[in-house]
Design a protein around this motif. Structure first.
Motif, PDB file in Angstrom:
ATOM      1  N   GLU A 262       0.821  -1.196   0.000  1.00  0.00           N
ATOM      2  CA  GLU A 262       0.000   0.000   0.000  1.00  0.00           C
ATOM      3  C   GLU A 262       0.868   1.264   0.000  1.00  0.00           C
ATOM      4  N   GLU A 263       0.232   2.419   0.028  1.00  0.00           N
ATOM      5  CA  GLU A 263       0.954   3.688   0.060  1.00  0.00           C
ATOM      6  C   GLU A 263       1.830   3.755   1.307  1.00  0.00           C
ATOM      7  N   ALA A 264       2.960   4.421   1.190  1.00  0.00           N
ATOM      8  CA  ALA A 264       3.972   4.410   2.247  1.00  0.00           C
ATOM      9  C   ALA A 264       3.437   4.756   3.638  1.00  0.00           C
ATOM     10  N   PRO A 265       2.576   5.768   3.810  1.00  0.00           N
ATOM     11  CA  PRO A 265       2.116   6.085   5.165  1.00  0.00           C
ATOM     12  C   PRO A 265       1.267   4.989   5.803  1.00  0.00           C
ATOM     13  N   LEU A 266       0.837   4.021   5.024  1.00  0.00           N
ATOM     14  CA  LEU A 266      -0.087   3.000   5.522  1.00  0.00           C
ATOM     15  C   LEU A 266       0.592   1.683   5.869  1.00  0.00           C
ATOM     16  N   VAL A 267       1.801   1.485   5.420  1.00  0.00           N
ATOM     17  CA  VAL A 267       2.493   0.202   5.538  1.00  0.00           C
ATOM     18  C   VAL A 267       3.151   0.056   6.911  1.00  0.00           C
ATOM     19  N   PRO A 268       2.988  -1.127   7.555  1.00  0.00           N
ATOM     20  CA  PRO A 268       2.195  -2.289   7.151  1.00  0.00           C
ATOM     21  C   PRO A 268       0.719  -2.088   7.474  1.00  0.00           C
ATOM     22  N   SER A 269      -0.122  -2.368   6.510  1.00  0.00           N
ATOM     23  CA  SER A 269      -1.546  -2.121   6.622  1.00  0.00           C
ATOM     24  C   SER A 269      -2.283  -3.422   6.941  1.00  0.00           C
ATOM     25  N   GLY A 270      -3.070  -3.413   8.007  1.00  0.00           N
ATOM     26  CA  GLY A 270      -3.821  -4.598   8.402  1.00  0.00           C
ATOM     27  C   GLY A 270      -5.056  -4.758   7.537  1.00  0.00           C
ATOM     28  N   THR A 271      -4.887  -5.407   6.418  1.00  0.00           N
ATOM     29  CA  THR A 271      -5.903  -5.436   5.373  1.00  0.00           C
ATOM     30  C   THR A 271      -6.876  -6.598   5.552  1.00  0.00           C
ATOM     31  N   ILE A 272      -8.170  -6.271   5.465  1.00  0.00           N
ATOM     32  CA  ILE A 272      -9.225  -7.282   5.535  1.00  0.00           C
ATOM     33  C   ILE A 272     -10.002  -7.224   4.230  1.00  0.00           C
ATOM     34  N   PHE A 273      -9.874  -8.277   3.414  1.00  0.00           N
ATOM     35  CA  PHE A 273     -10.517  -8.351   2.108  1.00  0.00           C
ATOM     36  C   PHE A 273     -11.879  -9.034   2.227  1.00  0.00           C
TER      37      PHE A 273
ATOM     38  N   ARG B 187      -5.644  -9.020  16.385  1.00  0.00           N
ATOM     39  CA  ARG B 187      -4.440  -9.756  15.985  1.00  0.00           C
ATOM     40  C   ARG B 187      -3.554  -8.918  15.074  1.00  0.00           C
ATOM     41  N   LEU B 188      -4.147  -8.281  14.072  1.00  0.00           N
ATOM     42  CA  LEU B 188      -3.365  -7.476  13.131  1.00  0.00           C
ATOM     43  C   LEU B 188      -2.664  -6.327  13.846  1.00  0.00           C
ATOM     44  N   ARG B 189      -3.378  -5.670  14.767  1.00  0.00           N
ATOM     45  CA  ARG B 189      -2.785  -4.559  15.504  1.00  0.00           C
ATOM     46  C   ARG B 189      -1.657  -5.043  16.399  1.00  0.00           C
ATOM     47  N   GLU B 190      -1.893  -6.130  17.114  1.00  0.00           N
ATOM     48  CA  GLU B 190      -0.857  -6.649  18.014  1.00  0.00           C
ATOM     49  C   GLU B 190       0.394  -7.061  17.255  1.00  0.00           C
ATOM     50  N   GLU B 191       0.223  -7.466  16.009  1.00  0.00           N
ATOM     51  CA  GLU B 191       1.358  -7.886  15.192  1.00  0.00           C
ATOM     52  C   GLU B 191       2.001  -6.724  14.437  1.00  0.00           C
TER      53      GLU B 191
ATOM     54  N   ARG C 214     -13.253  -3.303  24.602  1.00  0.00           N
ATOM     55  CA  ARG C 214     -11.989  -3.899  25.031  1.00  0.00           C
ATOM     56  C   ARG C 214     -10.872  -2.870  25.185  1.00  0.00           C
ATOM     57  N   GLY C 215     -11.112  -1.647  24.753  1.00  0.00           N
ATOM     58  CA  GLY C 215     -10.086  -0.612  24.859  1.00  0.00           C
ATOM     59  C   GLY C 215      -8.984  -0.722  23.827  1.00  0.00           C
ATOM     60  N   VAL C 216      -9.240  -1.444  22.728  1.00  0.00           N
ATOM     61  CA  VAL C 216      -8.245  -1.593  21.662  1.00  0.00           C
ATOM     62  C   VAL C 216      -8.271  -0.354  20.772  1.00  0.00           C
ATOM     63  N   ASN C 217      -7.105   0.203  20.510  1.00  0.00           N
ATOM     64  CA  ASN C 217      -7.011   1.435  19.727  1.00  0.00           C
ATOM     65  C   ASN C 217      -6.267   1.177  18.422  1.00  0.00           C
ATOM     66  N   VAL C 218      -6.936   1.388  17.283  1.00  0.00           N
ATOM     67  CA  VAL C 218      -6.294   1.195  15.986  1.00  0.00           C
ATOM     68  C   VAL C 218      -7.002   2.058  14.950  1.00  0.00           C
ATOM     69  N   PRO C 219      -6.266   2.784  14.113  1.00  0.00           N
ATOM     70  CA  PRO C 219      -6.908   3.618  13.095  1.00  0.00           C
ATOM     71  C   PRO C 219      -7.716   2.777  12.116  1.00  0.00           C
ATOM     72  N   GLN C 220      -8.864   3.308  11.735  1.00  0.00           N
ATOM     73  CA  GLN C 220      -9.746   2.650  10.771  1.00  0.00           C
ATOM     74  C   GLN C 220      -9.586   3.342   9.412  1.00  0.00           C
ATOM     75  N   LEU C 221      -9.419   2.528   8.363  1.00  0.00           N
ATOM     76  CA  LEU C 221      -9.146   3.035   7.015  1.00  0.00           C
ATOM     77  C   LEU C 221     -10.241   2.533   6.069  1.00  0.00           C
ATOM     78  N   TRP C 222     -10.843   3.438   5.311  1.00  0.00           N
ATOM     79  CA  TRP C 222     -11.922   3.086   4.383  1.00  0.00           C
ATOM     80  C   TRP C 222     -11.373   3.061   2.969  1.00  0.00           C
ATOM     81  N   ASN C 223     -11.248   1.856   2.396  1.00  0.00           N
ATOM     82  CA  ASN C 223     -10.650   1.634   1.074  1.00  0.00           C
ATOM     83  C   ASN C 223     -11.777   1.209   0.140  1.00  0.00           C
ATOM     84  N   SER C 224     -12.350   2.154  -0.607  1.00  0.00           N
ATOM     85  CA  SER C 224     -13.663   1.943  -1.203  1.00  0.00           C
ATOM     86  C   SER C 224     -13.803   2.610  -2.559  1.00  0.00           C
TER      87      SER C 224
END
Length: 372
Positions: free
Chosen positions: A143-154, A191-195, A224-234
């Protein structure tokens, strides 16, 4: 290890343009600010919100949206990452969104196909019913440099019918992937965030038909208090209702802006009123100053009719956007099978790409910052 493959993903944050235009995303990415779904989950709603009819619930949604915007403005000025750990109210703005989204499944108008199908009993125009299907999830390094590594869900399924779709095996197959509950979607994100994922990248296919399940998964993360940015790829072919439901929970936007006119959109993606719909949605995002990277895939022979109008509109209406002008088009899917699409049965030329780049430069667009 990813930094060895994509050193630009680290170096890009030394670019002051990127740092300024993706300021909110950067803070959330580093856990220095709460993701927007945490804010939405702590805007209190009436406990009896589920008893309201649709129109009254939408009025409540809009009222709570104003409270959200006030709190988001405060968070942008003085970020408080501890918000992600604070107690949740009995009912919240995020709960209201989830209820409205769930009701859509009975008569779906999440996307501008507006099929109105009861997806609890049959598939909609997106090829999906009331169960999300995940084709894959992983750390995306392309993906674009600012996003890598991106936790992608297809996701499987799509509301477009792009004749050149590179993911046609999941976008056009209603049986692709595996069913995933909101709890499973939440577990994948954790899992993606923790990794080490910098974000959760909702893509497909198309994420729009899956808005109800995405929102439910965010309720779980908020608890659960999990914090991770959400990205809309649409493809951004949402209705105003669909866009409103995700507007207050996405921290960064990665939309496609494919076509500069309706004729090309209808021919290659079977998407009526494309220009009207997408520019309307882009206008909402851009007027709010949301963090955004816009993708435009240059099609062979379509620089004048598509690329230039798209870039011109962005320069005039979304000046703060970072723009990725992409040369990755290759003939795929129906293009290689049907002779009537022979005009795009080739790769885009370097001359065409140079023309697109020079035009972007003439408009003052920031596109070099995110290109590989």
């Amino acid at each position: 290890m990813w930094a060895l493959y994509r050193p630009d993903a680290l170096a890009v944050w030394q670019n002051p343009v990127v740092r300024e235009r993706l300021k909110w995303y950067y803070l959330v990415m580093r856990d220095e600010a709460p993701a927007k779904y945490h804010i939405a989950a702590r805007i209190e709603a009436p406990a009896d919100y589920k008893l309201l009819g649709d129109s009254e619930l939408w009025k409540l949604h809009d009222k709570l949206g104003k409270a959200f915007d006030d709190e988001w403005s405060r968070q942008k000025e003085r970020p408080d990452p501890s918000l992600a750990k604070k107690e949740l109210p009995q009912a919240s703005f995020l709960d209201v969104k989830t209820e409205l989204a769930r009701r859509q499944l009975k008569r779906c108008i999440l996307c501008e196909r507006r099929c109105g199908v009861d997806r609890t009993s049959r598939r909609g125009a997106c090829l999906l019913d009331a169960k999300p299907r995940v084709a894959s999830f992983f750390h995306h390094l392309g993906e674009e440099a600012p996003l890598v590594p991106s936790g992608t869900i297809f996701f499987a399924g799509c509301n477009f019918r792009c004749v050149y779709c590179q993911n046609w095996d999941i976008s056009q197959d209603p049986e692709a992937g595996a069913e995933a509950s909101p709890e499973a979607l939440a577990a994948i994100q954790v899992r993606l965030r923790e990794e080490g994922a910098r974000n959760i990248n909702w893509v497909g296919g198309e994420p729009t038909p899956n808005i109800p399940f995405i929102l439910e998964s965010l309720r779980i993360l908020a608890r659960r208090g999990v914090n991770v940015p959400q990205l809309w790829n649409s493809n951004m072919y949402l209705t105003p209702e669909g866009l409103a439901l995700i507007l207050h929970v996405m921290d960064i936007w990665l939309p496609d802006f494919k076509y500069g006119n309706d004729a090309c959109a209808l021919r290659y993606s079977v998407a009526p009123r494309y220009w009207e719909v997408t520019t309307r949605n882009f206008s909402v995002i851009c007027s709010r100053g949301e963090d955004i990277i816009v993708r435009h895939l240059v099609l062979p022979g379509h620089v004048d009719c598509c690329t230039k109008p798209v870039l011109r509109w962005l320069a005039e209406n979304c000046k703060h956007a970072l723009v990725n002008i992409m040369d990755q088009y290759r003939p795929e899917h129906l293009v290689v099978k049907l002779d009537r699409y022979r005009e795009i049965r080739r790769r885009v030329s370097q001359k065409e790409m140079d023309e697109a780049y020079m035009y972007a430069d003439s408009l003052g667009l920031a596109w070099r910052e995110v290109s590989r």
